[in-house]
Design an enzyme around this catalytic site. Structure first.
Site: not given
Ligand code: PEP
Ligand code: MN
Length: 697
Positions: A298, A300
């Site tokens: 992921t 960010f």
């Protein structure tokens, strides 16, 4: 054979040592290693200091390759495997790069005080993925990190906007489930800037209380994103309920606090979260690696109220959001600019624009620094092709991939160190006007503003009309009906009124906004209304089609910057005492923030003449048309202040080439709550429209 040892073979046959002696020896070596690593770090920092004085950039991959090849060879000669040496030195080089990166970033952002506590807003509390990503990002002085757990992404952003926290850490995309739409949509409307990025490997596990049996689990708690990323695993859990929670940490917390025991067959809960989260909540990992893809990462973004600067020494990314015109090929044209400048795009994502069916906002990440003249000029070019271009931030890229050697390089470790890695684009600073984006030189073509099918600018002559203030639902409905029936295409009406006296009617505010929005929708007219206060910009922009900056606020720079960050056309009225140059500079404030849909309004200026409310400066129109590509309209109502004079001046505006006019009228001017004397009567307005558009009967 004697018992005497041959001194030459002493190395081959070491004297047996006591274990404690051996351990002391190892300890000694480890201490030396630590000291060597410290010394290497110091030298690295000196390299950064040295690079600061030269044109050298952070990463010199050729030198890294050369170094690695040499070390591998040295290692081989000492009996250490290439892979072992490579792994160690990847970690060491990575540390050097981080030290140097932080050095450059701290130098260019001296206002960021690393010794102060930093409050970081995240989704969920301790143990959420955002929490771990934030910890990974804010590594220097981790004891200064204070986390503020939020229930949703909107709150994460709002707490930073309101100054409750300094940083927001938001997941933006995942390698399995793609872009996180909610975050993209929130980023569009926030005033926060992206100051950094972090990449975090998300290893989803099924976690539960110690002793939980897989076959007895009746419900799995998790966050919707984690659910999407583990959809294959979940598809096999036919008799299990999926219970969505606001964060994975919250899911883990619920499981750990559930009153039921593991032997309770009717209610056995588990959560999908990380191994670290399991530890934090005293849970056990029941199954590992349950995500659809093993490489589940992921990305960010770290957002802050203050835009950060990125050092030109570092590999950087710039994140943009833009909307192009609705012309065929306009996106392709915009993208070609990047190709022509050899700027790599690492991301292109599209999101629908709220309230504009089938229109898209494009989110782009490019490799490059906004202060690099090549990137700067490309973005400027882009403003010619787009309706909206907002730079969300420029920041150092996260993962600097470790330098790898090809088998060929491993065998022949001669790297070409003399060749420069990046040729720095240099251009002479050109003498610039104080405004640039607004100028004709920047864009020789007329800007045409289009909203809900209504055009303003170019060859159009557009009439904006309505009452000075929205006074009631019935009043604005009557005005909208009359305006639309007589060929006026945009409805005006003030809800927040700038009044000379604090005792005069100040407007119906948001109640009035609801009324004019309904009136606009009923008669198919886009609406325009004034915004006076920075804090109201976002909320008004959600409902109004266009925003007006009134004459008194022409140089309210924070308000100009705020409307520059939204994607709605802005009408900027000339200040009571402002020169045309000041007007164009005020427009530049809006344009420079990314909002390229600006039009100007001449509404009369203060002179010694008292026969009229103000003096209408009609020569401003042809002058502005020479100087700028932005549409220019005339407001004869506020210029002259008397209804009978409004009519000839409206016609004069058309004659001198204005792109339109803004006219005030009222169903009952004697009863108007503001500007009654200048409001046309309904019949007068109807006649004026027939005169302006002779073909309308
Ligand atoms: C208006 O148009 O409602 C208005 C207040 O005008 P100005 O800002 O030009 O005075
Ligand atoms: Mn008015």
């Amino acid at each position: 054979m004697t018992n005497h040892k041959n001194p030459d073979s002493a190395l081959n046959q070491p004297v047996p040592m006591e274990l404690s002696e051996i351990r002391d020896g190892i300890n000694q070596v480890d201490y030396e290693l630590i000291d060597l690593l410290r010394r290497r770090r110091e030298l690295s920092l000196n390299v950064a200091r040295n690079k600061e004085l030269t044109d050298n950039i952070l990463r010199d991959q050729n030198r890294e390759q050369e170094l690695l090849a040499k070390l591998i060879k040295l290692g081989k000669d000492s009996g250490l495997e290439a892979n072992y040496v490579m792994k160690l030195f990847h970690a060491i080089i990575d540390d050097s790069l981080t030290i140097q990166r932080d050095y450059f970033q701290n130098k260019i952002n001296p206002e960021v005080d690393l010794n102060k506590q930093r409050k970081i807003s995240i989704l969920g509390g301790n143990g959420s993925y955002s929490f771990f990503a934030a910890q990974q990002f804010f590594t220097s002085k981790p004891e200064k990190n204070i986390f503020l757990g939020c229930d949703n992404f909107e709150e994460v952003i709002r707490t930073v906007e309101d100054g409750e926290a300094e940083y927001a850490v938001l997941p933006i995309e995942n390698t399995t489930s793609g872009g996180i739409n909610e975050v993209y949509d929130l980023l569009l409307n926030t005033s926060l800037s992206i100051v950094g990025e972090e990449k975090f490997q998300v290893q989803h596990c099924l976690i539960g209380k110690a002793g939980t049996k897989l076959e007895e689990i009746t419900s799995i708690l998790t966050h919707p994103e984690a659910k999407r990323q583990c959809s294959h695993y979940i598809a096999h859990k036919l008799n299990t309920k999926i219970d969505l929670q606001e964060s994975t940490a919250h899911a883990a917390d619920m499981v750990s606090n559930s009153q039921t025991t593991v032997s309770d067959k009717n209610s056995c809960m588990a959560a999908i979260a990380s191994e670290e989260t399991a530890k934090l909540f005293g849970l056990e990992v029941l199954e590992k690696n349950i995500a659809n893809q093993k490489e589940n990462w992921t990305r960010f973004v770290i957002a802050s109220a203050k835009p950060g600067k990125a050092s030109l020494k570092l590999p950087c990314k710039t994140s943009l959001v833009l909307s192009t015109g609705q012309k065929p090929g306009s996106l392709a044209e915009a993208l070609l600019l990047f190709r022509d400048q050899e700027i790599t795009l690492t991301k292109l994502e599209s999101r629908p624009i709220l309230g504009k069916p089938w229109e898209q906002m494009f989110y782009l990440d490019l490799e490059g620094n906004i202060s690099d003249p090549r990137v700067k000029s490309t973005l400027e070019e882009l403003t010619r092709l787009c309706r909206f271009v907002k730079v969300m931030g420029c920041y150092p890229v996260k993962s600097l991939a470790p330098t790898r050697l090809t088998p060929n390089q491993l065998a022949h470790s001669q790297a070409n160190v003399d060749k420069p890695l990046v040729t720095q684009h240099t251009s002479k600073p050109s003498a610039r006007k104080s405004y640039h984006l607004a100028s004709r030189e920047h864009n020789p073509h007329d800007t045409i503003i289009e909203v809900k099918g209504v055009k303003l600018g170019g060859d159009q002559f557009t009439v904006i009309s309505g009452p000075c203030s929205v006074e009631s639902f019935d009043q604005i409905m009557a005005c909208a009906k009359h305006a639309s029936e007589h060929g006026s295409t945009i409805l005006r009406g003030g809800c927040f009124k700038p009044r000379t006296s604090p005792y005069s009617f100040q407007g119906l505010e948001y109640e009035g906004l609801d009324y004019i929005v309904q009136a606009g929708e009923t008669y198919g007219m886009p609406i325009i209304t004034e915004v006076m206060n920075t804090k109201d910009v976002q909320r008004i922009a959600l409902q109004a089609d266009m925003l007006q900056i009134g004459a008194r606020n022409m140089q309210n720079f924070s308000l100009l910057k705020a409307v520059g960050k939204i994607n709605k056309p802005v009408m900027l009225k000339r200040g009571l005492m402002s020169s045309l140059d000041e007007l164009l500079n005020a427009a530049e404030y809006i344009l420079s923030q990314g909002n390229l849909q600006v039009f100007l309004c001449e509404r009369g200026i203060r002179t010694f003449e008292t026969a009229t409310r103000n003096t209408l400066d009609l020569s401003a129109i042809p002058i502005l048309k020479q100087k700028t590509h932005l549409p220019v309209i005339v407001d004869p109502s506020h210029a002259v202040g008397q209804r009978d004079l409004v009519i000839p001046m409206a016609k004069a505006a058309k004659a001198v080439g204005a792109h339109g006019i803004m006219i005030e009228f009222h169903p009952n001017p004697e009863k108007a709550l503001s500007d009654g004397p200048q409001a046309l009567r309904f019949e007068q307005f109807a006649q004026l429209m027939r005169d302006l558009y002779p073909s309308i009967s």
